[in-house]
Design a protein around this motif. Structure first.
Motif, PDB file in Angstrom:
ATOM      1  N   ARG A  66     106.539  77.109  57.831  1.00  0.00           N
ATOM      2  CA  ARG A  66     105.837  78.111  57.701  1.00  0.00           C
ATOM      3  C   ARG A  66     105.883  78.979  58.009  1.00  0.00           C
ATOM      4  O   ARG A  66     105.360  79.708  57.203  1.00  0.00           O
ATOM      5  CB  ARG A  66     103.921  77.801  56.209  1.00  0.00           C
ATOM      6  N   GLY A 101     113.120  79.871  53.504  1.00  0.00           N
ATOM      7  CA  GLY A 101     112.574  80.306  52.340  1.00  0.00           C
ATOM      8  C   GLY A 101     113.342  80.910  51.005  1.00  0.00           C
ATOM      9  O   GLY A 101     113.508  80.062  50.270  1.00  0.00           O
ATOM     10  N   GLN A 102     113.605  81.469  51.761  1.00  0.00           N
ATOM     11  CA  GLN A 102     114.865  82.637  50.943  1.00  0.00           C
ATOM     12  C   GLN A 102     116.087  81.390  50.359  1.00  0.00           C
ATOM     13  O   GLN A 102     116.613  81.032  49.690  1.00  0.00           O
ATOM     14  CB  GLN A 102     115.767  83.869  51.519  1.00  0.00           C
ATOM     15  N   ASN A 105     114.546  79.589  47.972  1.00  0.00           N
ATOM     16  CA  ASN A 105     114.302  79.859  46.428  1.00  0.00           C
ATOM     17  C   ASN A 105     115.846  80.113  45.869  1.00  0.00           C
ATOM     18  O   ASN A 105     115.994  79.653  44.412  1.00  0.00           O
ATOM     19  CB  ASN A 105     114.269  81.179  47.022  1.00  0.00           C
ATOM     20  N   ALA A 130     106.615  78.955  38.909  1.00  0.00           N
ATOM     21  CA  ALA A 130     106.081  79.215  40.048  1.00  0.00           C
ATOM     22  C   ALA A 130     106.853  79.385  41.583  1.00  0.00           C
ATOM     23  O   ALA A 130     106.514  80.940  42.315  1.00  0.00           O
ATOM     24  CB  ALA A 130     105.450  77.874  40.712  1.00  0.00           C
ATOM     25  N   VAL A 131     107.911  79.126  40.901  1.00  0.00           N
ATOM     26  CA  VAL A 131     109.430  79.849  42.023  1.00  0.00           C
ATOM     27  C   VAL A 131     109.406  81.593  42.152  1.00  0.00           C
ATOM     28  O   VAL A 131     109.125  82.002  42.948  1.00  0.00           O
ATOM     29  CB  VAL A 131     110.636  79.432  42.554  1.00  0.00           C
ATOM     30  N   ALA A 136     107.690  83.536  40.390  1.00  0.00           N
ATOM     31  CA  ALA A 136     105.598  84.236  41.092  1.00  0.00           C
ATOM     32  C   ALA A 136     105.893  84.506  42.875  1.00  0.00           C
ATOM     33  O   ALA A 136     105.595  85.584  42.689  1.00  0.00           O
ATOM     34  CB  ALA A 136     104.383  83.185  40.304  1.00  0.00           C
ATOM     35  N   GLY A 137     106.527  83.772  43.269  1.00  0.00           N
ATOM     36  CA  GLY A 137     106.093  83.636  44.318  1.00  0.00           C
ATOM     37  C   GLY A 137     106.876  84.368  45.105  1.00  0.00           C
ATOM     38  O   GLY A 137     106.986  85.250  46.499  1.00  0.00           O
ATOM     39  N   HIS A 138     108.010  84.206  44.151  1.00  0.00           N
ATOM     40  CA  HIS A 138     109.161  85.160  44.781  1.00  0.00           C
ATOM     41  C   HIS A 138     109.394  86.623  44.902  1.00  0.00           C
ATOM     42  O   HIS A 138     108.965  87.843  45.900  1.00  0.00           O
ATOM     43  CB  HIS A 138     110.709  84.608  43.826  1.00  0.00           C
ATOM     44  N   LEU A 150     105.916  87.786  44.660  1.00  0.00           N
ATOM     45  CA  LEU A 150     104.837  88.070  45.849  1.00  0.00           C
ATOM     46  C   LEU A 150     105.363  88.336  47.266  1.00  0.00           C
ATOM     47  O   LEU A 150     104.877  89.411  47.710  1.00  0.00           O
ATOM     48  CB  LEU A 150     103.790  86.898  45.706  1.00  0.00           C
ATOM     49  N   PHE A 151     106.299  87.692  47.347  1.00  0.00           N
ATOM     50  CA  PHE A 151     107.002  87.517  48.755  1.00  0.00           C
ATOM     51  C   PHE A 151     107.568  88.967  48.629  1.00  0.00           C
ATOM     52  O   PHE A 151     107.375  89.503  50.230  1.00  0.00           O
ATOM     53  CB  PHE A 151     107.799  87.001  48.857  1.00  0.00           C
ATOM     54  N   ASN A 200     105.102  91.585  49.153  1.00  0.00           N
ATOM     55  CA  ASN A 200     104.550  91.564  50.187  1.00  0.00           C
ATOM     56  C   ASN A 200     105.494  92.405  51.528  1.00  0.00           C
ATOM     57  O   ASN A 200     104.747  92.758  52.734  1.00  0.00           O
ATOM     58  CB  ASN A 200     103.627  90.566  51.057  1.00  0.00           C
TER      59      ASN A 200
END
Lengths: 257, 216
Positions: B93, B107-108, B111, B156-157, B159-161, B163-164, B167
């Motif tokens: 992770r 992760g990118q 995505n 979901a993906v 929204a995660g993208h 958020l990252f 951040n």
């Protein structure tokens, strides 16, 4: 050992070589993910029908007793989806509600909500099948048969069809007199063990048991008896006029009634 | 500062993002009953959804149509290729193998691969739903099934993208302006930063911007 990796572990893996500006080496996992997804998607199109109904059946005990209502947003929940064709959700209280039956009749009717409740009631427990594919199983409906209302108004000679109006100001539907006189065609004021809510077309809506959902007009206001077919809102836009579940619109769903 | 993304790449990203967000929002309105009821105008919402959906692959096609294709292809090559370090990074992770992260972390890459797979799936199943006449009914139901579940996964993906990105503002800035600080690149994408050696400082003259200083 994964495919695409060198068999001899002692060999340096070119994917891990330090000097690789532009990162041209390494396993093309991205491409595999994309192709895998497309393959899964294609399989889903071919087998989704079967998977969907199995999952739906398996989840039914869960989705039907879900106090949070969250599960109703899952694609497999066997739930109603709310459609409106206008920019708003029509509202009419039971107190101000009137249902008109007019046109080619001997005694035009104007019934209040209580008038409807005072007439003989019909209970049905039948599925609701939308032409877009979703189906809600075993929905309890209560209301007054259209045949009773038509008899009370006295259909005049030469009348053949009904033109039915919604108080949303845009939606209309059509039925032949024969279709409207079926036992499973009612002006419903109760569904799912409660009054018909605003989003479901309350206080009174049509329920046409044997036909696709677009026939079950919401926010019922007026039943006009006419002597020719006036195509309804979706029928003008290409849907079948005789909307028998499983025998129209190119679909083969199990009949609802 | 280091140049992270060229104009074509950024245009491709934001044009695709606009189409995906439009589809996601209109799709939500079409799908969630109470929202449908609140918004109404189903035909209009449907038209917007279909037009945004059909236009989703257009930026991708345009990105390959011009002489800027070299730039975009290079990014795709980097996104598609996974090293062993990438897998280690993903399994941990993002805690392990951080000093071997290239221009994109695993992760990118995941995505990007998801979005690249999502677009043809949604396009195909959406088209079957829209132009349903020639297809057998069970394929239409199957297409709806795939469209619905892929939409939920995409929500979901994406929204995660987002958020990252929120951040890690420098990462977002890279996609907005095309430039990032050397310090950030060395911390987050060290192998890529190493591809851009610091220009030799002219004698006696202070160089670079504050952000360019290496980590102590």
């Amino acid at each position: 050992m994964e495919p695409g990796q060198p068999a001899d572990a002692a060999e340096p893996d070119p994917a891990d070589s330090d000097a690789d500006p532009g990162e041209t080496r390494g396993t093309p996992i991205g491409r595999r993910v994309v192709l895998g997804m497309i393959g899964l998607g294609a399989a889903g199109v071919v087998f989704g029908d079967t998977i969907q109904s199995r999952v739906e059946r398996a989840l039914r005990p869960l989705t039907q007793n879900d106090p949070t209502g969250v599960s109703s947003f899952l694609p497999t929940a066997g739930r109603f989806r709310i459609y409106t064709v206008t920019g708003h959700l029509p509202e009419r209280s039971t107190g101000e509600y009137r249902l008109t039956v007019d046109g080619k009749v001997e005694r035009p009717l104007s019934l209040s909500y209580d008038d409807l409740l005072a007439r003989p009631q019909t209970d049905l427990t039948l599925d609701f099948q939308c032409v877009t594919g979703w189906r809600v199983a075993d929905v309890p409906w209560t209301g007054v048969r259209l045949s009773d209302l038509l008899d009370e108004a006295g259909v005049a000679e030469g009348a053949t069809h009904l033109r039915i109006w919604s108080f949303d100001g845009a939606y209309t539907e059509s039925l032949t007199l024969d279709q409207a006189r079926r036992d499973d065609v009612i002006a419903a004021h109760r569904m799912q063990d409660g009054p018909v809510t605003r989003e479901h077309g309350g206080p009174v809506r049509l329920y046409v048991g044997p036909m696709y959902g677009y026939k079950s007009l919401k926010w019922l206001e007026r039943i006009e008896v006419v002597d020719q077919l006036h195509e309804g809102y979706w029928e003008v836009r290409g849907y079948d006029v005789d909307a028998w579940v499983g025998r129209s619109n190119g679909r083969s769903d199990e009949p609802t009634s | 500062m280091i140049r992270r993304f060229g104009t074509a790449t950024r245009a491709l990203h934001w044009a695709t993002a606009a189409a995906v967000l439009t589809c996601a929002l209109t799709g939500l309105v079409l799908y969630v009953g109470p929202l449908s009821a609140l918004v109404g105008r189903r035909n209009l919402v449907k038209d917007v959804h279909v037009i945004a959906g059909l236009s989703m692959p257009v930026p991708l096609v345009l990105a390959y149509a011009g002489r800027w294709r070299t730039e975009v292809r290079a990014e795709f090559r980097r996104l598609s290729r996974w090293t062993r370090a990438d897998r280690r990074w993903l399994r941990s992770r993002g805690w392990d193998a951080t000093d071997e992260v290239g221009k994109f972390n695993a992760g990118q890459k995941l995505n990007a691969a998801f979005v690249a797979g999502m677009i043809p799936i949604m396009l195909a199943t959406g088209s079957i739903m829209k132009w349903f006449e020639p297809f057998p009914v069970r394929y239409r139901t199957g297409a709806t099934f795939v469209h619905d579940w892929t939409a939920i996964a995409t929500w979901a993906v994406v929204a995660g993208h987002i958020l990252f990105a929120l951040n890690d503002r420098m990462s977002l800035r890279g996609m907005l302006t095309g430039r990032v600080t050397r310090r950030w690149a060395e911390a987050r994408h060290p192998k890529w930063a190493a591809e851009h050696p610091e220009p030799a400082p002219a004698a006696g003259v202070g160089v670079g911007e504050p952000g360019d200083q290496p980590l102590p």
